[in-house]
Design a protein around this motif. Structure first.
Motif, PDB file in Angstrom:
ATOM      1  N   SER A  38      21.165  51.875  -6.085  1.00 39.71           N
ATOM      2  CA  SER A  38      19.881  51.958  -6.692  1.00 39.71           C
ATOM      3  C   SER A  38      19.645  52.692  -7.832  1.00 39.71           C
ATOM      4  O   SER A  38      20.426  53.275  -8.400  1.00 39.71           O
ATOM      5  N   LEU A  39      18.504  52.168  -8.426  1.00 35.68           N
ATOM      6  CA  LEU A  39      18.179  53.131  -9.740  1.00 35.68           C
ATOM      7  C   LEU A  39      18.119  54.535  -9.445  1.00 35.68           C
ATOM      8  O   LEU A  39      18.483  55.329 -10.146  1.00 35.68           O
ATOM      9  N   PRO A  63      24.126  47.368 -17.039  1.00 38.56           N
ATOM     10  CA  PRO A  63      24.532  46.555 -15.708  1.00 38.56           C
ATOM     11  C   PRO A  63      23.586  46.523 -14.541  1.00 38.56           C
ATOM     12  O   PRO A  63      23.961  47.057 -13.606  1.00 38.56           O
ATOM     13  N   VAL A  64      22.520  45.781 -14.755  1.00 35.99           N
ATOM     14  CA  VAL A  64      21.583  45.945 -13.662  1.00 35.99           C
ATOM     15  C   VAL A  64      21.446  44.522 -13.133  1.00 35.99           C
ATOM     16  O   VAL A  64      21.555  43.492 -14.063  1.00 35.99           O
ATOM     17  N   HIS A  70      15.820  44.005  -5.223  1.00 36.42           N
ATOM     18  CA  HIS A  70      15.412  45.187  -5.994  1.00 36.42           C
ATOM     19  C   HIS A  70      16.497  45.466  -6.965  1.00 36.42           C
ATOM     20  O   HIS A  70      17.567  45.073  -7.100  1.00 36.42           O
ATOM     21  N   ALA A  71      16.240  46.035  -7.984  1.00 39.68           N
ATOM     22  CA  ALA A  71      17.087  46.330  -9.146  1.00 39.68           C
ATOM     23  C   ALA A  71      18.196  47.289  -8.800  1.00 39.68           C
ATOM     24  O   ALA A  71      17.907  48.167  -7.799  1.00 39.68           O
ATOM     25  N   LYS A  72      19.558  46.628  -8.809  1.00 36.52           N
ATOM     26  CA  LYS A  72      20.700  47.210  -8.501  1.00 36.52           C
ATOM     27  C   LYS A  72      21.559  47.545  -9.709  1.00 36.52           C
ATOM     28  O   LYS A  72      21.585  46.474 -10.390  1.00 36.52           O
ATOM     29  N   VAL A  73      22.446  48.769  -9.825  1.00 34.76           N
ATOM     30  CA  VAL A  73      23.190  48.893 -10.844  1.00 34.76           C
ATOM     31  C   VAL A  73      24.755  48.837 -10.497  1.00 34.76           C
ATOM     32  O   VAL A  73      24.754  49.116  -9.191  1.00 34.76           O
ATOM     33  N   VAL A  74      25.327  47.803 -10.952  1.00 39.05           N
ATOM     34  CA  VAL A  74      26.813  47.505 -10.759  1.00 39.05           C
ATOM     35  C   VAL A  74      27.752  48.744 -11.126  1.00 39.05           C
ATOM     36  O   VAL A  74      27.814  49.004 -12.227  1.00 39.05           O
ATOM     37  N   THR A  75      28.132  49.429 -10.159  1.00 36.66           N
ATOM     38  CA  THR A  75      28.998  50.787 -10.540  1.00 36.66           C
ATOM     39  C   THR A  75      30.061  50.531 -11.421  1.00 36.66           C
ATOM     40  O   THR A  75      29.840  51.358 -12.587  1.00 36.66           O
ATOM     41  N   ASP A  76      30.971  49.782 -11.344  1.00 32.94           N
ATOM     42  CA  ASP A  76      32.310  49.749 -12.126  1.00 32.94           C
ATOM     43  C   ASP A  76      31.644  49.329 -13.603  1.00 32.94           C
ATOM     44  O   ASP A  76      32.246  49.877 -14.600  1.00 32.94           O
ATOM     45  N   GLN A  77      30.702  48.480 -13.565  1.00 31.25           N
ATOM     46  CA  GLN A  77      30.063  47.880 -14.900  1.00 31.25           C
ATOM     47  C   GLN A  77      29.500  49.103 -15.502  1.00 31.25           C
ATOM     48  O   GLN A  77      29.626  49.321 -16.975  1.00 31.25           O
ATOM     49  N   LEU A  78      28.779  49.767 -14.959  1.00 29.68           N
ATOM     50  CA  LEU A  78      27.963  51.075 -15.407  1.00 29.68           C
ATOM     51  C   LEU A  78      28.854  52.013 -16.041  1.00 29.68           C
ATOM     52  O   LEU A  78      28.900  52.560 -17.058  1.00 29.68           O
ATOM     53  N   LEU A  79      30.132  52.321 -15.320  1.00 30.76           N
ATOM     54  CA  LEU A  79      31.160  53.249 -15.863  1.00 30.76           C
ATOM     55  C   LEU A  79      31.558  52.863 -17.382  1.00 30.76           C
ATOM     56  O   LEU A  79      31.735  53.276 -18.269  1.00 30.76           O
ATOM     57  N   GLU A  80      31.913  51.461 -17.354  1.00 27.15           N
ATOM     58  CA  GLU A  80      32.554  50.896 -18.558  1.00 27.15           C
ATOM     59  C   GLU A  80      31.423  50.851 -19.572  1.00 27.15           C
ATOM     60  O   GLU A  80      31.882  50.979 -20.617  1.00 27.15           O
ATOM     61  N   TRP A  81      30.059  50.766 -19.256  1.00 26.32           N
ATOM     62  CA  TRP A  81      29.132  50.569 -19.965  1.00 26.32           C
ATOM     63  C   TRP A  81      29.004  51.826 -20.816  1.00 26.32           C
ATOM     64  O   TRP A  81      28.615  51.837 -22.104  1.00 26.32           O
TER      65      TRP A  81
END
Length: 96
Positions: A38-39, A63-64, A70-81
């Motif tokens: 979640s955010l 990566p949302v 609801h808005a969710k963040v894609v964890t592995d894409q967040l780390l790459e971002w």
């Protein structure tokens, strides 16, 4: 533990990169991050305010997803971002 002899900077770079990737992989497995955050969870994970994450979620490429209501963040894409937007390569890639 076996002895390793490194004779070139390329070999040293490969050895360090392999060790870092292995350590990061182990740390992520230990932390057991969920696929989606979640955010609020994202803000807590990164140690920033929820307002900051809401602003970041509006940045193109962040990566949302809104596929689950609801808005969710894609964890592995967040780390790459984060890696792509930081000085990660400067700090962790020693090839000169």
């Amino acid at each position: 533990m076996s002895e390793v002899i490194v004779t070139t900077t390329t070999q040293l770079n490969e050895l360090v990169n392999t060790a870092v990737k292995q350590a990061v992989g182990e740390a992520l497995r230990e932390r057991q991050l969920p696929i989606l955050l979640s955010l609020k969870e994202t803000a807590e994970l990164l140690g920033v305010s929820q307002t900051t994450i809401h602003r970041a979620a509006k940045i193109q490429g962040f990566p949302v997803t809104h596929d689950f209501g609801h808005a969710k963040v894609v964890t592995d894409q967040l780390l790459e971002w984060i890696k792509k937007r930081s000085n990660y390569d400067l700090v962790y890639n020693f090839s000169g």
